[in-house]
Design an enzyme around this catalytic site. Structure first.
Site, PDB file in Angstrom:
ATOM      1  N   GLU A 132       0.880  -1.172   0.000  1.00 50.46           N
ATOM      2  CA  GLU A 132       0.000   0.000   0.000  1.00 50.46           C
ATOM      3  C   GLU A 132       0.918   1.223   0.000  1.00 50.46           C
ATOM      4  O   GLU A 132       1.393   1.659   1.037  1.00 50.46           O
ATOM      5  CB  GLU A 132      -0.924  -0.004   1.225  1.00 50.46           C
ATOM      6  CG  GLU A 132      -1.994   1.082   1.119  1.00 50.46           C
ATOM      7  CD  GLU A 132      -2.938   1.149   2.316  1.00 50.46           C
ATOM      8  OE1 GLU A 132      -2.679   0.491   3.335  1.00 50.46           O
ATOM      9  OE2 GLU A 132      -3.935   1.886   2.221  1.00 50.46           O
ATOM     10  N   ASN A 222     -12.789   5.488   1.000  1.00 48.78           N
ATOM     11  CA  ASN A 222     -11.849   6.105   1.945  1.00 48.78           C
ATOM     12  C   ASN A 222     -10.527   6.386   1.237  1.00 48.78           C
ATOM     13  O   ASN A 222      -9.996   5.524   0.540  1.00 48.78           O
ATOM     14  CB  ASN A 222     -11.628   5.189   3.150  1.00 48.78           C
ATOM     15  CG  ASN A 222     -12.852   5.132   4.049  1.00 48.78           C
ATOM     16  OD1 ASN A 222     -13.056   6.002   4.885  1.00 48.78           O
ATOM     17  ND2 ASN A 222     -13.689   4.129   3.844  1.00 48.78           N
ATOM     18  N   ASP A 251     -16.640  -1.770   9.483  1.00 49.66           N
ATOM     19  CA  ASP A 251     -16.355  -1.736  10.927  1.00 49.66           C
ATOM     20  C   ASP A 251     -17.345  -0.825  11.654  1.00 49.66           C
ATOM     21  O   ASP A 251     -17.175  -0.537  12.831  1.00 49.66           O
ATOM     22  CB  ASP A 251     -14.913  -1.248  11.180  1.00 49.66           C
ATOM     23  CG  ASP A 251     -14.690   0.171  10.678  1.00 49.66           C
ATOM     24  OD1 ASP A 251     -15.535   0.691   9.926  1.00 49.66           O
ATOM     25  OD2 ASP A 251     -13.654   0.773  11.041  1.00 49.66           O
ATOM     26  N   ILE A 253     -17.638   2.234  11.100  1.00 44.97           N
ATOM     27  CA  ILE A 253     -17.064   3.582  11.158  1.00 44.97           C
ATOM     28  C   ILE A 253     -16.724   4.083   9.747  1.00 44.97           C
ATOM     29  O   ILE A 253     -17.147   5.163   9.354  1.00 44.97           O
ATOM     30  CB  ILE A 253     -15.729   3.601  11.974  1.00 44.97           C
ATOM     31  CG1 ILE A 253     -15.879   2.905  13.327  1.00 44.97           C
ATOM     32  CG2 ILE A 253     -15.171   5.019  12.104  1.00 44.97           C
ATOM     33  CD1 ILE A 253     -16.784   3.620  14.294  1.00 44.97           C
ATOM     34  N   ASP A 277      -8.028  -3.926   7.202  1.00 40.69           N
ATOM     35  CA  ASP A 277      -7.103  -2.775   7.215  1.00 40.69           C
ATOM     36  C   ASP A 277      -6.637  -2.532   8.661  1.00 40.69           C
ATOM     37  O   ASP A 277      -6.421  -1.391   9.069  1.00 40.69           O
ATOM     38  CB  ASP A 277      -7.772  -1.521   6.629  1.00 40.69           C
ATOM     39  CG  ASP A 277      -6.771  -0.400   6.324  1.00 40.69           C
ATOM     40  OD1 ASP A 277      -5.548  -0.636   6.432  1.00 40.69           O
ATOM     41  OD2 ASP A 277      -7.219   0.710   5.995  1.00 40.69           O
ATOM     42  N   LEU A 310      -9.085   9.307  10.273  1.00 45.54           N
ATOM     43  CA  LEU A 310      -9.178   7.877  10.576  1.00 45.54           C
ATOM     44  C   LEU A 310      -7.868   7.204  10.185  1.00 45.54           C
ATOM     45  O   LEU A 310      -7.325   7.472   9.114  1.00 45.54           O
ATOM     46  CB  LEU A 310     -10.332   7.237   9.806  1.00 45.54           C
ATOM     47  CG  LEU A 310     -11.747   7.503  10.324  1.00 45.54           C
ATOM     48  CD1 LEU A 310     -12.764   6.931   9.337  1.00 45.54           C
ATOM     49  CD2 LEU A 310     -11.959   6.905  11.711  1.00 45.54           C
TER      50      LEU A 310
HETATM   51 ZN   LIG Z   1      -4.151   0.034   4.890  1.00 42.77          ZN
END
Ligand SMILES: [Zn+2]
Length: 388
Positions: A132, A222, A251, A253, A277, A310
């Protein structure tokens, strides 16, 4: 030779209602499945009574960074083993060790540790690496540390691939950066899943990336340009492209339940995967942690940077499964999104289903999706204390 019979289980199988079943397992593989409450054969078998619980194919997390206080970017074999164990404890039987943007030295150290651990995992099997970053857009950095973000650099990427000996299975990039399209060509040649996130790609830029070989969106919605009716962006482009699958952090959220239902309605269970994640706080709870070179505070299970951004999640795969069902999606579809679809995306052809000839990677869940036991290749690697 090892022979096992798993009986008195409710099989949660794709395209079929939950069925009571008995499974024969020989040398780590599913040899036979019989539906109905069959009488048990006498023989040299080990009998495992499922107590009428639900049996699902082991879940596969394509995006996890840490768990139980261990961050896999610290370069130690212990951290990777502890995450492997935490995955198994939460119903996950395979995972991609996922990096976060860092220096090249840190990334290479992590890759070397993965090479030493793979094949000797104490819990869930390492299905490979998910990089990532670091070629991500600072404008949509989320919790990625801006210090480490850079433009795509093919020479550097080639060095990373050389070190990884074929272990890289997925790379998350921002295709709109200078050199992004050349990077896609290289990754396509390498045969890895090209994922987009931490990206400010417009609709047109995303369409171009998908046409060139990108096929996946990391933590959809996100870390990317949001949908606007005159500027639809990457998300709408991904919805339009049939070959593109989406990751969802369910989740409670990161995504509103209505968005999870919309993703499911538009993509179906074959076009989206559940991920955690998770950062190292998964399994530990509230407190202060370090992740990606940032201080992260976890309060009531929600991980944030000091400015409120976040920062990953603390959800587990079995919890994500339960929360997905809570949005109104069927358990059968949720299981597909947690097991079958990630297996297909990664090209793993012996896991992700409960089928004859497949690996006996199995998880027994109660009605609340609490893991009763996890089996990997026929061996129980996690067992909740159950009173039989
Ligand atoms: Zn990640």
């Amino acid at each position: 030779m090892s022979l096992k019979i798993v009986h008195n289980v409710n099989l949660i199988q794709q395209d079929a209602p939950a069925l009571p079943a008995t499974l024969w397992i020989r040398n780590g593989r599913i040899e036979n499945i019989e539906s109905g409450l069959s009488s048990l054969p006498e023989g040299d078998y080990e009998y495992i009574d499922g107590q009428g619980h639900q049996l699902i194919p082991g879940m596969i997390d394509v995006h996890i960074h840490g768990a139980n206080g261990f961050d896999m970017m610290d370069g130690s074999e212990t951290s990777i083993q502890e995450v492997s164990r935490a995955c198994a404890d939460t119903g996950c039987t395979s995972f991609l060790v996922t990096s976060v943007s860092s220096t090249i030295e840190e990334l290479l150290a992590m890759i070397r540790s993965v090479k030493r651990v793979i094949g000797h995992e104490v819990g869930a099997k390492i299905a490979g690496l998910h990089l990532e970053g670091p070629y991500l857009n600072p404008k949509r950095k989320g919790m990625q540390n801006e210090r480490f973000l850079r433009h795509p650099n093919l020479a550097e990427m080639k060095d990373i691939f050389n070190e990884a000996d074929g272990l890289i299975k997925m790379v998350t990039i921002a295709p709109e950066l200078p050199g992004g399209m050349e990077l896609i060509s290289f990754l396509k040649e390498m045969g890895v899943v090209i994922a987009i996130a931490h990206s400010d790609a417009s609709y047109e830029e995303a369409k171009q990336a998908f046409a060139a070989g990108a096929s996946h969106v990391t933590h959809c919605f996100n870390g990317m340009r949001p949908i606007h009716h005159r500027d639809p962006g990457l998300v709408v482009a991904a919805f339009e492209e049939e070959h593109v699958s989406l990751q969802a952090i369910v989740d409670g959220i990161h995504l509103h339940p209505a968005i999870v239902r919309m993703m499911h309605r538009l993509k179906g269970p074959d076009g989206m995967v559940l991920i955690t994640d998770a950062l190292q706080a998964m399994g530990l709870g509230d407190g202060n942690y370090v992740f990606g070179g940032h201080h992260v505070t976890v309060t009531e299970g929600v991980a944030r940077l000091a400015d409120g951004t976040l920062a990953s999640s603390t959800v587990t795969m079995n919890e994500a499964l339960r929360l997905t069902v809570e949005t109104g999606i069927s358990l059968i579809d949720a299981v597909k999104m947690a097991s079958t679809t990630p297996a297909r995306i990664l090209g793993l052809d012996t896991v992700g289903r409960i089928s004859t000839g497949f690996d006996a990677d199995l998880v027994l869940l109660d009605e609340q999706c609490q893991v009763q036991w996890t089996m990997i290749k026929g061996d129980i690697v996690y067992l909740k204390e159950i009173k039989y």
